[in-house]
Scaffold this active site. Structure first.
Site, PDB file in Angstrom:
ATOM      1  N   TYR A 125      68.620  33.481   1.064  1.00 17.19           N
ATOM      2  CA  TYR A 125      68.832  33.623   2.514  1.00 17.19           C
ATOM      3  C   TYR A 125      67.472  33.771   3.211  1.00 17.19           C
ATOM      4  O   TYR A 125      67.212  33.117   4.224  1.00 17.19           O
ATOM      5  CB  TYR A 125      69.731  34.831   2.772  1.00 17.19           C
ATOM      6  CG  TYR A 125      69.975  35.132   4.238  1.00 17.19           C
ATOM      7  CD1 TYR A 125      70.849  34.354   4.998  1.00 17.19           C
ATOM      8  CD2 TYR A 125      69.340  36.201   4.869  1.00 17.19           C
ATOM      9  CE1 TYR A 125      71.083  34.633   6.341  1.00 17.19           C
ATOM     10  CE2 TYR A 125      69.574  36.489   6.205  1.00 17.19           C
ATOM     11  CZ  TYR A 125      70.446  35.696   6.937  1.00 17.19           C
ATOM     12  OH  TYR A 125      70.668  35.991   8.276  1.00 17.19           O
ATOM     13  N   LYS A 146      65.912  31.161   5.954  1.00 12.92           N
ATOM     14  CA  LYS A 146      65.515  31.594   7.297  1.00 12.92           C
ATOM     15  C   LYS A 146      64.006  31.412   7.519  1.00 12.92           C
ATOM     16  O   LYS A 146      63.568  31.177   8.647  1.00 12.92           O
ATOM     17  CB  LYS A 146      65.939  33.050   7.525  1.00 12.92           C
ATOM     18  CG  LYS A 146      67.450  33.235   7.602  1.00 12.92           C
ATOM     19  CD  LYS A 146      68.067  32.377   8.695  1.00 12.92           C
ATOM     20  CE  LYS A 146      69.490  32.780   9.033  1.00 12.92           C
ATOM     21  NZ  LYS A 146      70.084  31.925  10.083  1.00 12.92           N
TER      22      LYS A 146
HETATM   23  P1  NAD Z   1      78.976  35.478  12.055  1.00 16.96           P
HETATM   24  O1  NAD Z   1      79.446  35.374  10.648  1.00 16.96           O
HETATM   25  O2  NAD Z   1      79.731  36.326  13.019  1.00 16.96           O
HETATM   26  O3  NAD Z   1      78.811  34.025  12.707  1.00 16.96           O
HETATM   27  C1  NAD Z   1      78.458  32.881  11.992  1.00 16.96           C
HETATM   28  C2  NAD Z   1      79.186  31.706  12.597  1.00 16.96           C
HETATM   29  O4  NAD Z   1      78.750  30.513  11.937  1.00 16.96           O
HETATM   30  C3  NAD Z   1      80.727  31.779  12.436  1.00 16.96           C
HETATM   31  O5  NAD Z   1      81.346  31.495  13.671  1.00 16.96           O
HETATM   32  C4  NAD Z   1      81.013  30.706  11.386  1.00 16.96           C
HETATM   33  O6  NAD Z   1      82.298  30.107  11.521  1.00 16.96           O
HETATM   34  C5  NAD Z   1      79.897  29.723  11.694  1.00 16.96           C
HETATM   35  N1  NAD Z   1      79.641  28.811  10.581  1.00 16.96           N
HETATM   36  C6  NAD Z   1      79.531  29.097   9.256  1.00 16.96           C
HETATM   37  N2  NAD Z   1      79.333  27.982   8.550  1.00 16.96           N
HETATM   38  C7  NAD Z   1      79.308  26.957   9.443  1.00 16.96           C
HETATM   39  C8  NAD Z   1      79.147  25.561   9.332  1.00 16.96           C
HETATM   40  N3  NAD Z   1      78.962  24.969   8.143  1.00 16.96           N
HETATM   41  N4  NAD Z   1      79.180  24.807  10.463  1.00 16.96           N
HETATM   42  C9  NAD Z   1      79.379  25.383  11.679  1.00 16.96           C
HETATM   43  N5  NAD Z   1      79.535  26.704  11.851  1.00 16.96           N
HETATM   44  C10 NAD Z   1      79.499  27.475  10.741  1.00 16.96           C
HETATM   45  O7  NAD Z   1      77.484  35.992  11.930  1.00 16.96           O
HETATM   46  P2  NAD Z   1      76.396  36.431  13.004  1.00 16.96           P
HETATM   47  O8  NAD Z   1      75.890  37.756  12.568  1.00 16.96           O
HETATM   48  O9  NAD Z   1      76.856  36.229  14.394  1.00 16.96           O
HETATM   49  O10 NAD Z   1      75.262  35.372  12.635  1.00 16.96           O
HETATM   50  C11 NAD Z   1      74.773  34.379  13.505  1.00 16.96           C
HETATM   51  C12 NAD Z   1      73.398  33.951  13.016  1.00 16.96           C
HETATM   52  O11 NAD Z   1      72.501  35.055  13.100  1.00 16.96           O
HETATM   53  C13 NAD Z   1      73.374  33.486  11.560  1.00 16.96           C
HETATM   54  O12 NAD Z   1      72.484  32.396  11.433  1.00 16.96           O
HETATM   55  C14 NAD Z   1      72.816  34.700  10.837  1.00 16.96           C
HETATM   56  O13 NAD Z   1      72.188  34.355   9.631  1.00 16.96           O
HETATM   57  C15 NAD Z   1      71.830  35.212  11.870  1.00 16.96           C
HETATM   58  N6  NAD Z   1      71.444  36.604  11.710  1.00 16.96           N
HETATM   59  C16 NAD Z   1      72.372  37.604  11.782  1.00 16.96           C
HETATM   60  C17 NAD Z   1      71.945  38.915  11.626  1.00 16.96           C
HETATM   61  C18 NAD Z   1      72.914  40.075  11.682  1.00 16.96           C
HETATM   62  O14 NAD Z   1      72.517  41.183  11.311  1.00 16.96           O
HETATM   63  N7  NAD Z   1      74.135  39.899  12.145  1.00 16.96           N
HETATM   64  C19 NAD Z   1      70.588  39.205  11.417  1.00 16.96           C
HETATM   65  C20 NAD Z   1      69.683  38.157  11.363  1.00 16.96           C
HETATM   66  C21 NAD Z   1      70.117  36.867  11.518  1.00 16.96           C
END
Ligand code: NAD
Length: 249
Positions: free
Chosen positions: A155, A159
């Site tokens: 991961y 990223k």
């Molecule tokens: P989340 O799981 O709520 O949202 C992820 C979304 O991506 C979901 O709606 C899912 O259906 C969609 N998704 C997954 N695979 C997919 C695909 N192949 N095609 C299209 N859509 C797809 O998670 P989140 O926390 O809202 O994460 C959003 C972004 O932020 C991600 O890239 C995650 O890695 C990043 N992020 C999150 C955090 C955290 O702490 N929540 C921290 C750093 C980065």
């Protein structure tokens, strides 16, 4: 109204508790017409309907070039332009290095890294025709500090790859009026961490964060609106840390 007359496409934006939907909502509040692209199971049309009239939900996996191109074509058919792309779709897996299988590697890198490339490729021609555009890539503090709290090394690698891709696209596309920037969120309370941390662990983590709390999805949404809007007209290739001071470097 920072985004009046702009069209914003957000990948992975259908999860109502996620960063993508919070961003969709704030962009809509700022006058944007929003396209939510997500997997069929996530029901992007229903999420778009929650934003009010005049938004669109499109089904595509960001890992599939043909699906992404078809979804972008639907957005262009409805709105005629795309001003903002938020490369937000991402998945994570907790793994130790030696336990990462080929399938794990493919799953995690395909969504974050290949997905960022494919969605960017699909919108760039329209942005070039317009002579303007803002691409925002959601990376993670995990890319910068060598692991976050939940994601494995694959991961972090995905990223970190997003950061490199975004910077290279920023340099390449600046002449066409397209800005490309990244956001590195810290730990944000969304479904991605649901059931993976108990309250005690969350409190411990919050104590180690200078601003004393986990992030809210709207913290990331605010940063996305800034990078989407003309307020950031002179920013390209930047990495905006939104982590409560978790990583000060
Ligand atoms: P989340 O799981 O709520 O949202 C992820 C979304 O991506 C979901 O709606 C899912 O259906 C969609 N998704 C997954 N695979 C997919 C695909 N192949 N095609 C299209 N859509 C797809 O998670 P989140 O926390 O809202 O994460 C959003 C972004 O932020 C991600 O890239 C995650 O890695 C990043 N992020 C999150 C955090 C955290 O702490 N929540 C921290 C750093 C980065």
């Amino acid at each position: 109204m920072l985004l009046a007359n702009k069209v914003a496409l957000i990948t992975g934006g259908a999860g109502l508790n996620g960063l993508g939907f919070a961003t969709a909502r704030l962009m809509a509040e700022h006058g944007a017409r929003v396209v939510i692209m997500d997997l069929e199971a996530a029901n992007p049309a229903a999420a778009a309907a929650q934003l009010g009239e005049g938004h669109l939900g499109v089904v595509a996996s960001v890992t599939d070039k043909a699906q992404v191109e078809r979804a972008v074509a639907q957005a262009l058919e409805k709105f005629g332009r795309i001003d903002v792309l938020v490369n937000n779709a991402g998945i994570t897996q907790p793994r130790k290095t030696v336990d990462i299988t080929g399938a794990d590697y493919d799953a995690v890198l395909d969504v974050s890294l290949r997905g960022t490339l494919l969605a960017s490729q699909a919108v760039i021609p329209a942005m070039e025709r317009q002579g303007s555009g803002s691409i925002i890539c959601i990376s993670s503090v995990s890319a910068q500090r060598g692991g976050g709290i939940l994601g494995g090394p694959h991961y972090s690698a995905a990223k970190a790859g997003v950061l490199g891709l975004a910077r290279a696209m920023a340099r390449e596309l600046a002449g066409a009026g397209i800005r490309v920037n990244s956001i590195t969120p810290g730990l944000i309370g969304t479904d991605i961490i649901k059931g993976k941390l108990d309250d005690e662990r969350k409190a411990e983590i919050a104590e180690s964060i200078p601003l004393g709390r986990l992030g809210h999805p709207k913290d990331i949404a605010g940063a996305c609106v800034f990078l989407a809007s003309d307020l950031s007209a002179y920013c390209t290739g930047v990495t905006l840390d939104v982590n409560g001071g978790m990583l000060i470097h």
